[in-house]
Write a protein that holds these residues in place. Structure first.
Motif, mmCIF file in Angstrom:
data_model
loop_
_atom_site.group_PDB
_atom_site.id
_atom_site.type_symbol
_atom_site.label_atom_id
_atom_site.label_comp_id
_atom_site.label_asym_id
_atom_site.label_seq_id
_atom_site.Cartn_x
_atom_site.Cartn_y
_atom_site.Cartn_z
ATOM 1 N N ILE A 15 0.855 -1.186 0.000
ATOM 2 C CA ILE A 15 0.000 0.000 0.000
ATOM 3 C C ILE A 15 0.889 1.234 0.000
ATOM 4 C CG2 ILE A 15 -1.798 1.261 1.249
ATOM 5 C CD1 ILE A 15 -2.574 -1.433 2.537
ATOM 6 N N ALA A 16 0.587 2.163 -0.903
ATOM 7 C CA ALA A 16 1.367 3.400 -1.004
ATOM 8 C C ALA A 16 0.445 4.596 -0.892
ATOM 9 C CB ALA A 16 2.126 3.446 -2.332
ATOM 10 N N ASP A 17 0.855 5.555 -0.098
ATOM 11 C CA ASP A 17 0.137 6.827 0.025
ATOM 12 C C ASP A 17 1.126 7.938 -0.283
ATOM 13 O OD1 ASP A 17 -1.756 8.863 0.864
ATOM 14 O OD2 ASP A 17 -0.510 9.044 2.657
ATOM 15 N N SER A 18 0.970 8.562 -1.449
ATOM 16 C CA SER A 18 1.960 9.528 -1.906
ATOM 17 C C SER A 18 1.405 10.932 -2.016
ATOM 18 C CB SER A 18 2.519 9.109 -3.274
ATOM 19 O OG SER A 18 3.534 9.999 -3.676
ATOM 20 N N GLY A 19 2.132 11.865 -1.398
ATOM 21 C CA GLY A 19 1.875 13.276 -1.612
ATOM 22 C C GLY A 19 2.900 13.812 -2.585
ATOM 23 N N ALA A 20 2.961 15.127 -2.692
ATOM 24 C CA ALA A 20 3.932 15.723 -3.597
ATOM 25 C C ALA A 20 5.349 15.656 -3.040
ATOM 26 C CB ALA A 20 3.554 17.186 -3.874
ATOM 27 N N THR A 21 5.456 15.587 -1.714
ATOM 28 C CA THR A 21 6.776 15.631 -1.078
ATOM 29 C C THR A 21 7.310 14.254 -0.733
ATOM 30 O OG1 THR A 21 6.268 17.809 -0.163
ATOM 31 C CG2 THR A 21 8.102 16.599 0.842
ATOM 32 N N LYS A 22 6.452 13.384 -0.150
ATOM 33 C CA LYS A 22 6.923 12.065 0.257
ATOM 34 C C LYS A 22 5.857 11.014 0.006
ATOM 35 C CE LYS A 22 5.605 12.387 5.157
ATOM 36 N NZ LYS A 22 4.768 11.170 5.249
ATOM 37 N N CYS A 23 6.310 9.765 -0.031
ATOM 38 C CA CYS A 23 5.415 8.628 -0.231
ATOM 39 C C CYS A 23 5.643 7.624 0.886
ATOM 40 C CB CYS A 23 5.671 7.975 -1.595
ATOM 41 S SG CYS A 23 4.572 6.584 -1.959
ATOM 42 N N ASP A 24 4.564 7.274 1.606
ATOM 43 C CA ASP A 24 4.630 6.257 2.660
ATOM 44 C C ASP A 24 4.177 4.919 2.095
ATOM 45 O OD1 ASP A 24 5.467 8.012 4.713
ATOM 46 O OD2 ASP A 24 3.403 8.690 5.018
ATOM 47 N N TRP A 25 4.949 3.868 2.401
ATOM 48 C CA TRP A 25 4.672 2.523 1.908
ATOM 49 C C TRP A 25 4.500 1.568 3.086
ATOM 50 C CZ3 TRP A 25 4.967 1.602 -3.526
ATOM 51 C CH2 TRP A 25 5.523 2.644 -4.280
ATOM 52 N N LYS A 26 3.623 0.571 2.916
ATOM 53 C CA LYS A 26 3.477 -0.485 3.921
ATOM 54 C C LYS A 26 3.227 -1.808 3.205
ATOM 55 C CE LYS A 26 3.259 -1.751 8.311
ATOM 56 N NZ LYS A 26 2.345 -1.159 9.310
ATOM 57 N N LEU A 27 4.049 -2.772 3.511
ATOM 58 C CA LEU A 27 3.901 -4.134 2.984
ATOM 59 C C LEU A 27 3.227 -4.970 4.056
ATOM 60 C CD1 LEU A 27 4.632 -6.048 0.583
ATOM 61 C CD2 LEU A 27 6.698 -6.650 1.871
ATOM 62 N N ILE A 28 2.022 -5.469 3.763
ATOM 63 C CA ILE A 28 1.265 -6.243 4.736
ATOM 64 C C ILE A 28 0.989 -7.635 4.177
ATOM 65 C CG2 ILE A 28 0.224 -4.178 5.728
ATOM 66 C CD1 ILE A 28 -2.360 -4.864 4.242
ATOM 67 N N GLY A 29 0.543 -8.523 5.073
ATOM 68 C CA GLY A 29 0.277 -9.901 4.666
ATOM 69 C C GLY A 29 1.480 -10.796 4.838
ATOM 70 N N ILE A 30 2.517 -10.294 5.523
ATOM 71 C CA ILE A 30 3.714 -11.074 5.840
ATOM 72 C C ILE A 30 3.873 -11.078 7.356
ATOM 73 C CG2 ILE A 30 4.852 -10.576 3.649
ATOM 74 C CD1 ILE A 30 6.473 -8.413 5.048
ATOM 75 N N PRO A 31 4.634 -12.035 7.910
ATOM 76 C CA PRO A 31 4.761 -12.138 9.375
ATOM 77 C C PRO A 31 5.188 -10.827 10.045
ATOM 78 C CG PRO A 31 5.678 -14.074 8.317
ATOM 79 C CD PRO A 31 5.333 -13.126 7.213
#
Length: 279
Positions: A6-22
């Motif tokens: 999952i990625a949430d990106s603005g103009a300045t930065k992008c936050d990422w989260k990988l889920i479904g793993i231990p």
């Protein structure tokens, strides 16, 4: 369980989260927007900053929410780039305001607002966005955003109405004067990020009447230009996300109280809400 990125990106930065793993992974890269980065630059960023963090994990689905994606052509550009990097994954590319609405409202009705580097707002019926009052970019609009507040701040400085010692504090904080500011705004790339970066000065100098005036005027402009365009304004909660919303939530709450509106959630980033939504 499906492995989702999952990625949430603005103009300045992008936050990422990988889920479904231990052990879910969270990381941050620079912002990704087809308005500011070429397809080649986005591909390079993904290859250098994202794929190494995944360490060969097979991703089943990518949900990318970002600024600059309201135009279908920009969505197609990002989809093509993501498809090359994640050839086997299910792809969803949507605007940042869709991400904000899902994160803030879940499956309930509400008005969702983004106040970060840029600004945006919508009425969400619990399933989809029904109406949108979008920002039109930092030059023409983006009321209430970091770029908008930064622009108001430098206006005080450049028009020479910023009184001492605030003026001295500004110069010491950024080591810039008139010529430097003009070059950063009119000649250098990504002027919106530059202007938004100045908003930190407002947070550091709360209490000064000029700072409070900038904040109240800038955020009130957002209410007048955008929120009052929604006829549901009196019947549903108004939620906010973004660094500006979170950093100056006291001003937003006061404005909601003044206009007799129901304030909802005020969160810094939509990422956790998106994780809950997709989980």
């Amino acid at each position: 369980m499906q492995v989702q990125l999952i990625a949430d990106s603005g103009a300045t930065k992008c936050d990422w989260k990988l889920i479904g793993i231990p052990k879910p992974k969270k990381f941050t890269t620079q912002g990704i927007s087809p308005y500011f980065l070429s397809p080649e630059a986005i591909a390079t960023l993904l290859h250098n900053e994202v794929l190494p963090r995944l360490k060969g994990t097979q991703v089943d689905a990518v949900h990318f929410y970002g600024t600059g994606l309201s135009h279908p052509a920009n969505q197609k550009i990002l989809q093509r780039v993501l498809r090359k990097q994640f050839p086997k994954a299910e792809l969803e590319v949507a605007t940042d305001i869709v991400g904000a609405a899902r994160a803030l409202c879940g499956r309930e009705k509400g008005i969702a607002c983004i106040l970060g580097t840029g600004s945006n707002s919508c009425y969400y019926n619990g399933k989809k966005i029904v109406r949108n009052s979008p920002g039109i970019g930092y030059i023409l609009g983006d009321e209430g955003s970091g770029a908008y507040l930064g622009k108001k701040l430098v206006q005080y400085y450049l028009y020479d109405i910023m009184e001492e010692p605030l003026r001295t504090a500004f110069e010491q904080r950024f080591h810039q004067q008139r010529a430097d500011i003009m070059e950063s705004v009119y000649k250098k790339p990504l002027a919106n990020r530059y202007l938004a970066s100045l908003a930190i000065f407002l947070a550091e100098n709360r209490g000064h009447y000029m700072v409070e005036n900038i904040l109240e005027d800038g955020l009130r402009d957002f209410f007048h230009q955008h929120l009052f365009s929604f006829r549901e304004i009196r019947s549903v909660p108004i939620h906010f996300t973004g660094s500006i919303a979170f950093g100056f939530k006291d001003v937003l709450l006061e404005l909601c109280k003044f206009y007799e509106l129901k304030a909802g959630k005020i969160i810094k980033t939509p990422l956790q809400g998106l994780i809950d939504y997709h989980s």
